[in-house]
Design a protein around this motif. Structure first.
Motif, PDB file in Angstrom:
ATOM      1  N   MET A 267       1.239  -1.230  -0.053  1.00 38.21           N
ATOM      2  CA  MET A 267       0.097  -0.144  -0.042  1.00 38.21           C
ATOM      3  C   MET A 267       0.859   1.432  -0.137  1.00 38.21           C
ATOM      4  N   ILE A 268       1.938   1.079   0.918  1.00 38.90           N
ATOM      5  CA  ILE A 268       2.972   2.127   0.693  1.00 38.90           C
ATOM      6  C   ILE A 268       3.585   2.320  -0.588  1.00 38.90           C
ATOM      7  N   LEU A 269       3.698   1.894  -1.078  1.00 38.08           N
ATOM      8  CA  LEU A 269       4.547   1.496  -2.561  1.00 38.08           C
ATOM      9  C   LEU A 269       3.524   2.334  -3.540  1.00 38.08           C
ATOM     10  N   ILE A 270       1.979   1.757  -3.491  1.00 38.03           N
ATOM     11  CA  ILE A 270       1.621   2.857  -4.503  1.00 38.03           C
ATOM     12  C   ILE A 270       0.910   4.507  -3.856  1.00 38.03           C
ATOM     13  N   LYS A 271       1.443   4.870  -2.094  1.00 35.39           N
ATOM     14  CA  LYS A 271       1.022   5.554  -2.193  1.00 35.39           C
ATOM     15  C   LYS A 271       2.077   6.651  -2.457  1.00 35.39           C
TER      16      LYS A 271
ATOM     17  N   HIS B 284       2.919  17.640 -13.934  1.00 34.05           N
ATOM     18  CA  HIS B 284       2.647  16.526 -14.828  1.00 34.05           C
ATOM     19  C   HIS B 284       1.975  16.104 -15.791  1.00 34.05           C
ATOM     20  N   VAL B 285       2.629  16.785 -16.990  1.00 34.07           N
ATOM     21  CA  VAL B 285       2.230  16.654 -18.147  1.00 34.07           C
ATOM     22  C   VAL B 285       2.504  14.354 -18.590  1.00 34.07           C
ATOM     23  N   VAL B 286       3.842  14.639 -18.424  1.00 26.07           N
ATOM     24  CA  VAL B 286       3.910  13.527 -18.867  1.00 26.07           C
ATOM     25  C   VAL B 286       3.141  11.978 -18.221  1.00 26.07           C
ATOM     26  N   HIS B 287       2.544  12.488 -16.777  1.00 22.26           N
ATOM     27  CA  HIS B 287       2.894  11.499 -16.286  1.00 22.26           C
ATOM     28  C   HIS B 287       0.762  11.499 -16.239  1.00 22.26           C
ATOM     29  N   MET B 288       0.749  12.524 -16.780  1.00 25.16           N
ATOM     30  CA  MET B 288      -1.112  12.811 -16.953  1.00 25.16           C
ATOM     31  C   MET B 288      -1.263  11.672 -17.850  1.00 25.16           C
TER      32      MET B 288
ATOM     33  N   HIS C 207       3.962   6.208  -4.965  1.00 26.35           N
ATOM     34  CA  HIS C 207       4.714   5.824  -6.838  1.00 26.35           C
ATOM     35  C   HIS C 207       3.986   7.192  -7.593  1.00 26.35           C
ATOM     36  N   PRO C 208       4.911   7.451  -8.645  1.00 25.88           N
ATOM     37  CA  PRO C 208       4.694   8.870  -8.902  1.00 25.88           C
ATOM     38  C   PRO C 208       3.242   9.303  -9.860  1.00 25.88           C
ATOM     39  N   LEU C 209       3.161   7.213 -10.350  1.00 29.68           N
ATOM     40  CA  LEU C 209       1.591   7.987 -11.122  1.00 29.68           C
ATOM     41  C   LEU C 209       0.339   8.246 -10.430  1.00 29.68           C
ATOM     42  N   PHE C 210       0.734   7.637  -8.832  1.00 25.15           N
ATOM     43  CA  PHE C 210      -0.718   7.629  -8.047  1.00 25.15           C
ATOM     44  C   PHE C 210       0.182   9.546  -7.274  1.00 25.15           C
ATOM     45  N   GLN C 211       0.800   9.846  -6.786  1.00 25.34           N
ATOM     46  CA  GLN C 211       1.310  10.995  -6.383  1.00 25.34           C
ATOM     47  C   GLN C 211       0.926  12.266  -7.394  1.00 25.34           C
TER      48      GLN C 211
ATOM     49  N   PRO D 117       7.623   5.466 -14.801  1.00 25.03           N
ATOM     50  CA  PRO D 117       7.499   6.338 -13.663  1.00 25.03           C
ATOM     51  C   PRO D 117       9.544   6.376 -13.518  1.00 25.03           C
ATOM     52  N   ARG D 118      10.168   5.561 -14.339  1.00 25.83           N
ATOM     53  CA  ARG D 118      11.755   5.409 -13.823  1.00 25.83           C
ATOM     54  C   ARG D 118      12.692   6.113 -15.315  1.00 25.83           C
ATOM     55  N   LEU D 119      12.025   6.425 -16.135  1.00 28.43           N
ATOM     56  CA  LEU D 119      12.877   6.823 -17.570  1.00 28.43           C
ATOM     57  C   LEU D 119      12.521   7.902 -17.837  1.00 28.43           C
TER      58      LEU D 119
END
Length: 423
Positions: A1-5, A139-143, A7-11, A290-292
């Motif tokens: 759950m912490i990993l999901i919280k 936020h553009v890339v993750h959006m 995670h850059p995409l969920f953030q 998210p890493r690249l």
């Protein structure tokens, strides 16, 4: 759950507010119903007496209207605002065609629907502006990644459409799915309109164009066209999008042909490998991307992605028949490449078009994109008639060109410019 919280995409999803958040989160309301009916639309047309020749003609007609609507989309979006334009054109260009398809009796219905649906490029320009104009650049890339994730995950619902077809018959099932699609698009348009607001740039453009007619705004396109073709970042990002979309066109049309002919697999197995690619792409969006994917260092993910694409196509060209292991590797490489390249190309283009003329520049860009992409379906068909592997060899050449373009183009996000100024 912490990993999901963490995670850059969920953030990013948590940090998105207002219009960008609403635009991203409502996308499944379109994607899911679309993927329920879209895979069966051609066979539905055949079942209602539309010939193969007319199916091709209708597709070409739709493309003509896409080019027209792409050209006028910027002026309409500026004149009437992103939010209102998207709401109205979503209803007209998607909901209405779904109803026409649902009650179709002959070829004429599909011709009319194709002409109306071809104007969806107006909605696309308005939607793109609504998505990115009030969003933070970080936020553009993750959006865009979330948009891709929703698109890929929506495809998982396609087997449900197949279940309806199998249990209720093709024509009754498609009529029901298309009515459902129309209803869902209405809901999506209403929800997005309710939870969004006009962008700051949209308000400014509405004010600036208040006393101008659509015709006069179209007349001003000369300066916009010059701006596009003098902008190296826009041309670079556009070139990358053309390459990836040519690949999608060729792969979508001829992968199944290669799969069942040269590679020797059965038609029934196609869905298995398509599903595998969707799964790998989805995992890649969360694990690799998210890493690249980073606009400040866009070359590495693009090179890795193009290398993955190249290797996947090379395996298809040179692998022996019935080699399941090599085919799985090819599909995995392609899925991973999609998770890197797709959100990055969209993001690079969005950043390159960072100007008050975004709407009209988008119109010119997408019209150009369609014009350059459209001949390659025919070209790939001619190549495939000579040798089934030639379209995929063409893809390999395009990915080499893409890798070179990545080295040449220079797109600096605002954040990069700010860092340069500080240093």
């Amino acid at each position: 759950m912490i990993l999901i919280k963490n995670h850059p995409l969920f953030q990013t999803l948590r940090e998105l507010k207002g219009t960008p958040r609403a635009t991203v989160l409502t996308e499944p309301l379109f994607g899911i119903p679309y993927n329920l009916y879209a895979p069966f639309l051609s066979v539905y047309m055949l079942a209602l007496g539309v010939t193969d020749q007319w199916i091709g003609t209708i597709a070409s007609l739709g493309l003509v209207f896409q080019i027209i609507s792409a050209i006028i989309s910027g002026a309409i979006t500026d004149k009437f605002g992103r939010r209102a334009t998207l709401f109205i054109t979503d209803l007209i260009t998607w909901s209405v065609p779904c109803l026409i398809w649902a009650f179709a009796q002959n070829t004429t219905y599909f011709v009319i629907a194709a002409m109306i649906n071809g104007f969806f490029r107006i909605a696309h320009t308005a939607w793109t502006c609504l998505l990115v104009e009030d969003a933070e650049e970080r936020h553009v890339v993750h959006m865009w990644t979330w948009i891709m994730i929703f698109a890929v995950c929506s495809a998982f619902f396609s087997p449900l459409g197949g279940w309806f077809v199998q249990n209720f018959g093709l024509i009754p099932a498609m009529r029901g799915l298309l009515v459902f699609g129309s209803i869902m698009i209405n809901i999506k348009a209403a929800v997005l309109y309710a939870f969004s607001k006009e962008t700051d740039r949209g308000m400014q453009r509405m004010k600036e164009t208040r006393n101008s007619s659509i015709i006069s705004l179209l007349g001003d396109y000369r300066s916009v066209i010059k701006q596009v073709f003098r902008s190296k970042p826009i041309l670079g990002a556009l070139s990358l999008m053309v390459i990836t979309n040519i690949f999608s066109t060729v792969n979508g049309s001829f992968w199944g042909v290669l799969f069942t002919s040269k590679l020797g697999f059965d038609n029934s197995q196609i869905a298995i490998f398509v599903m595998l690619k969707s799964i790998i792409t989805t995992v890649g969006f969360f694990v690799i991307g998210p890493r690249l994917t980073n606009l400040l260092h866009f070359r590495l993910p693009m090179w890795v992605g193009f290398a993955g694409y190249f290797a996947s196509q090379a395996l298809l060209v040179f692998m022996p028949a019935n080699s399941v292991v090599l085919l799985v590797i090819s599909v995995v490489l392609e899925g991973a490449a999609v998770s890197l390249v797709s959100p990055m190309t969209e993001s690079l283009l969005a950043v390159a078009m960072e100007t008050k003329e975004r709407a009209r520049i988008s119109a010119v860009v997408y019209a150009t994109w369609i014009l350059f992409t459209s001949p390659f379906g025919w070209i790939a068909g001619q190549l495939s008639a000579v040798n089934r592997t030639l379209p995929f060899m063409m893809n390999m050449g395009l990915f080499v060109i893409g890798a070179v373009l990545v080295w040449v183009i220079n797109i600096k996000p605002k954040t990069a410019q700010l860092e340069t100024e500080i240093n």
